[in-house]
Design a protein around this motif. Structure first.
Motif, PDB file in Angstrom:
ATOM      1  N   ALA A  11      46.472  30.301 -17.096  1.00  8.52           N
ATOM      2  CA  ALA A  11      47.205  31.361 -16.406  1.00  8.52           C
ATOM      3  C   ALA A  11      48.481  31.721 -17.166  1.00  8.52           C
ATOM      4  CB  ALA A  11      47.540  30.924 -14.980  1.00  8.52           C
ATOM      5  N   ALA A  12      49.157  30.699 -17.712  1.00  8.01           N
ATOM      6  CA  ALA A  12      50.388  30.958 -18.471  1.00  8.01           C
ATOM      7  C   ALA A  12      50.103  31.788 -19.718  1.00  8.01           C
ATOM      8  CB  ALA A  12      51.048  29.636 -18.850  1.00  8.01           C
ATOM      9  N   CYS A  13      48.989  31.502 -20.389  1.00  7.61           N
ATOM     10  CA  CYS A  13      48.611  32.280 -21.579  1.00  7.61           C
ATOM     11  C   CYS A  13      48.339  33.732 -21.217  1.00  7.61           C
ATOM     12  CB  CYS A  13      47.394  31.663 -22.248  1.00  7.61           C
ATOM     13  SG  CYS A  13      47.701  30.064 -23.040  1.00  7.61           S
ATOM     14  N   LEU A  14      47.640  33.949 -20.109  1.00 10.03           N
ATOM     15  CA  LEU A  14      47.356  35.321 -19.686  1.00 10.03           C
ATOM     16  C   LEU A  14      48.630  36.035 -19.256  1.00 10.03           C
ATOM     17  CD1 LEU A  14      44.037  34.740 -17.700  1.00 10.03           C
ATOM     18  CD2 LEU A  14      44.306  35.565 -20.053  1.00 10.03           C
ATOM     19  N   ASP A  15      49.520  35.327 -18.563  1.00 12.59           N
ATOM     20  CA  ASP A  15      50.796  35.922 -18.163  1.00 12.59           C
ATOM     21  C   ASP A  15      51.612  36.352 -19.387  1.00 12.59           C
ATOM     22  OD1 ASP A  15      50.225  35.516 -15.489  1.00 12.59           O
ATOM     23  OD2 ASP A  15      51.413  33.666 -15.334  1.00 12.59           O
ATOM     24  N   ALA A  16      51.455  35.603 -20.478  1.00 16.81           N
ATOM     25  CA  ALA A  16      52.215  35.899 -21.695  1.00 16.81           C
ATOM     26  C   ALA A  16      51.604  37.021 -22.518  1.00 16.81           C
ATOM     27  CB  ALA A  16      52.340  34.641 -22.548  1.00 16.81           C
ATOM     28  N   GLY A  17      50.417  37.480 -22.143  1.00 18.64           N
ATOM     29  CA  GLY A  17      49.825  38.624 -22.834  1.00 18.64           C
ATOM     30  C   GLY A  17      48.518  38.373 -23.543  1.00 18.64           C
ATOM     31  N   ALA A  18      47.994  37.139 -23.506  1.00 17.05           N
ATOM     32  CA  ALA A  18      46.689  36.887 -24.110  1.00 17.05           C
ATOM     33  C   ALA A  18      45.638  37.765 -23.432  1.00 17.05           C
ATOM     34  CB  ALA A  18      46.314  35.414 -23.985  1.00 17.05           C
ATOM     35  N   HIS A  19      44.662  38.187 -24.218  1.00 16.64           N
ATOM     36  CA  HIS A  19      43.636  39.094 -23.701  1.00 16.64           C
ATOM     37  C   HIS A  19      42.458  38.363 -23.075  1.00 16.64           C
ATOM     38  CE1 HIS A  19      45.667  41.193 -27.133  1.00 16.64           C
ATOM     39  NE2 HIS A  19      45.867  42.062 -26.160  1.00 16.64           N
ATOM     40  N   GLY A  20      42.380  37.062 -23.293  1.00 14.26           N
ATOM     41  CA  GLY A  20      41.283  36.293 -22.728  1.00 14.26           C
ATOM     42  C   GLY A  20      41.453  34.827 -23.049  1.00 14.26           C
ATOM     43  N   LEU A  21      40.495  34.024 -22.575  1.00 14.18           N
ATOM     44  CA  LEU A  21      40.524  32.571 -22.758  1.00 14.18           C
ATOM     45  C   LEU A  21      39.206  32.101 -23.338  1.00 14.18           C
ATOM     46  CD1 LEU A  21      42.134  31.537 -19.343  1.00 14.18           C
ATOM     47  CD2 LEU A  21      43.301  31.855 -21.540  1.00 14.18           C
ATOM     48  N   THR A  22      39.278  31.075 -24.161  1.00 15.14           N
ATOM     49  CA  THR A  22      38.104  30.470 -24.786  1.00 15.14           C
ATOM     50  C   THR A  22      38.067  28.986 -24.461  1.00 15.14           C
ATOM     51  OG1 THR A  22      37.938  32.037 -26.636  1.00 15.14           O
ATOM     52  CG2 THR A  22      37.090  29.826 -27.023  1.00 15.14           C
ATOM     53  N   VAL A  23      36.866  28.468 -24.243  1.00  8.51           N
ATOM     54  CA  VAL A  23      36.659  27.025 -24.131  1.00  8.51           C
ATOM     55  C   VAL A  23      35.395  26.664 -24.903  1.00  8.51           C
ATOM     56  CG1 VAL A  23      37.826  26.719 -21.916  1.00  8.51           C
ATOM     57  CG2 VAL A  23      35.383  27.270 -21.953  1.00  8.51           C
ATOM     58  N   HIS A  24      35.348  25.435 -25.362  1.00  6.00           N
ATOM     59  CA  HIS A  24      34.162  24.927 -26.052  1.00  6.00           C
ATOM     60  C   HIS A  24      33.805  23.579 -25.424  1.00  6.00           C
ATOM     61  CE1 HIS A  24      31.939  24.329 -30.138  1.00  6.00           C
ATOM     62  NE2 HIS A  24      31.322  23.695 -29.160  1.00  6.00           N
ATOM     63  N   PRO A  25      33.101  23.603 -24.292  1.00  8.67           N
ATOM     64  CA  PRO A  25      32.708  22.339 -23.655  1.00  8.67           C
ATOM     65  C   PRO A  25      31.650  21.632 -24.492  1.00  8.67           C
ATOM     66  CG  PRO A  25      31.666  24.190 -22.549  1.00  8.67           C
ATOM     67  CD  PRO A  25      32.599  24.772 -23.551  1.00  8.67           C
ATOM     68  N   ARG A  26      31.888  20.380 -24.822  1.00  4.83           N
ATOM     69  CA  ARG A  26      30.902  19.611 -25.576  1.00  4.83           C
ATOM     70  C   ARG A  26      30.172  18.651 -24.649  1.00  4.83           C
ATOM     71  NH1 ARG A  26      34.525  21.101 -29.652  1.00  4.83           N
ATOM     72  NH2 ARG A  26      33.498  21.578 -31.633  1.00  4.83           N
ATOM     73  N   PRO A  27      28.973  18.251 -25.038  1.00  2.17           N
ATOM     74  CA  PRO A  27      28.173  17.404 -24.134  1.00  2.17           C
ATOM     75  C   PRO A  27      28.850  16.110 -23.730  1.00  2.17           C
ATOM     76  CG  PRO A  27      26.763  18.347 -25.827  1.00  2.17           C
ATOM     77  CD  PRO A  27      28.172  18.704 -26.207  1.00  2.17           C
ATOM     78  N   ASP A  28      29.735  15.556 -24.575  1.00  2.00           N
ATOM     79  CA  ASP A  28      30.389  14.295 -24.221  1.00  2.00           C
ATOM     80  C   ASP A  28      31.649  14.501 -23.381  1.00  2.00           C
ATOM     81  OD1 ASP A  28      32.198  15.287 -26.065  1.00  2.00           O
ATOM     82  OD2 ASP A  28      31.916  13.680 -27.538  1.00  2.00           O
ATOM     83  N   ALA A  29      31.964  15.748 -23.040  1.00  2.00           N
ATOM     84  CA  ALA A  29      33.112  16.072 -22.177  1.00  2.00           C
ATOM     85  C   ALA A  29      34.405  15.470 -22.710  1.00  2.00           C
ATOM     86  CB  ALA A  29      32.867  15.618 -20.735  1.00  2.00           C
ATOM     87  N   ARG A  30      34.568  15.462 -24.033  1.00  2.00           N
ATOM     88  CA  ARG A  30      35.765  14.855 -24.625  1.00  2.00           C
ATOM     89  C   ARG A  30      37.022  15.666 -24.345  1.00  2.00           C
ATOM     90  NH1 ARG A  30      34.317  16.557 -30.817  1.00  2.00           N
ATOM     91  NH2 ARG A  30      32.235  16.095 -30.082  1.00  2.00           N
ATOM     92  N   HIS A  31      36.845  16.940 -24.009  1.00  2.00           N
ATOM     93  CA  HIS A  31      38.003  17.761 -23.661  1.00  2.00           C
ATOM     94  C   HIS A  31      37.663  18.657 -22.468  1.00  2.00           C
ATOM     95  CE1 HIS A  31      35.794  20.211 -26.524  1.00  2.00           C
ATOM     96  NE2 HIS A  31      36.252  19.534 -27.557  1.00  2.00           N
ATOM     97  N   ILE A  32      37.194  19.853 -22.684  1.00  2.00           N
ATOM     98  CA  ILE A  32      36.839  20.740 -21.577  1.00  2.00           C
ATOM     99  C   ILE A  32      35.607  20.204 -20.843  1.00  2.00           C
ATOM    100  CG2 ILE A  32      35.874  23.022 -21.050  1.00  2.00           C
ATOM    101  CD1 ILE A  32      38.846  23.148 -21.426  1.00  2.00           C
TER     102      ILE A  32
END
Length: 255
Positions: free
Chosen positions: A30-51
């Motif tokens: 939400a903070a990125c979008l409030d600052a003017g970003a046009h969208g969001l990206t995620v790369h969920p991996r099968p081991d769920a190490r991050h997203i």
């Protein structure tokens, strides 16, 4: 104008390193979008190490509510397993605006190569069709200099994403010219086949302007690692705004 999509994986890495819910990936998005970003990206991996799967659902809802693009990256060949339903099933549930197909192995630290169309093209074609049937725009990750880049159109993709890691290395070494020419040529080849061009990996405030000045008509840049690192010093709002200014200036020069 080139769109900025902020990759939130590194926020999730930090959260997962401690457990619990901080830093909050949804709040960061939400903070990125409030600052003017046009969208969001995620790369969920099968081991769920991050997203994780729940992050994808929450961020998808945020992007829908804000009317901005949500881009989900992943390996379409990775099989489902506990906690990870597979990329197609995840996109079926969330319906992102864009899905970016990346040939990552399960244990791969980060994306570092594009698809081999001679090897993977036949298998990609029905998967691309399945993602498009969900209403997703499909981008495929490609190597700069790949002579078969136009085959992305043959498998049904709408866009290619240029892997910019080698360009970032060349820029840091003070010798970006060859890498920039190769990126521009690859972009033009893709565009001649009716594909739009995205770019991502190791792009930063230092090297983004030169890239956009030399590579024509880049539709979108996906930036995460450098942006989150820079935000540790300057803050997330200021860092996203700085990227937006770089992109706006590049667009003004191109018009």
């Amino acid at each position: 104008m080139t769109a900025l999509s902020v990759n939130l994986n590194k926020i999730a890495v930090l959260r997962n390193s401690r457990g619990g819910g901080e830093p909050d990936v949804l709040r960061a998005g939400a903070a990125c979008l409030d600052a003017g970003a046009h969208g969001l990206t995620v790369h969920p991996r099968p081991d769920a190490r991050h997203i994780r799967r729940d992050d994808v659902h929450a961020l998808g809802a945020l992007c829908r509510a804000r009317g901005v693009e949500f881009n989900v990256e992943g390996n379409p060949f990775a099989p489902p397993r506990p906690g990870y339903p597979g990329l197609l099933a995840l996109c079926e549930a969330v319906r992102p605006a864009q899905v970016t197909l990346v040939p990552d192995g399960d244990g791969q630290l980060t994306s570092d190569h594009g698809f081999d169309f001679a090897r993977d093209g036949a298998a990609l074609r029905p998967l691309v069709a399945a993602f498009k049937a969900l209403g997703c725009r499909v981008s495929v990750f490609v190597d700069v200099g790949d002579p078969a880049v136009t085959q992305a159109a043959a498998v049904g993709a709408d866009r290619v994403e240029l892997y910019t890691g080698p360009y970032a290395e060349a820029f840091a070494a003070g010798q970006p010219e060859v890498a920039l020419r190769a990126a521009a040529e690859t972009a033009q080849q893709a565009q001649s086949a009716g594909l739009q061009v995205n770019a991502g990996h190791d792009l930063s405030q230092a090297n983004l302007a030169a890239f956009l000045a030399n590579v024509p008509k880049v539709a979108e840049v996906s930036i995460g690692h450098a942006l989150i690192g820079e935000a540790l010093y300057a803050g997330l709002d200021a860092t996203v705004q700085s990227y937006c200014r770089i992109i706006a200036a590049a667009s003004a020069r191109a018009s």
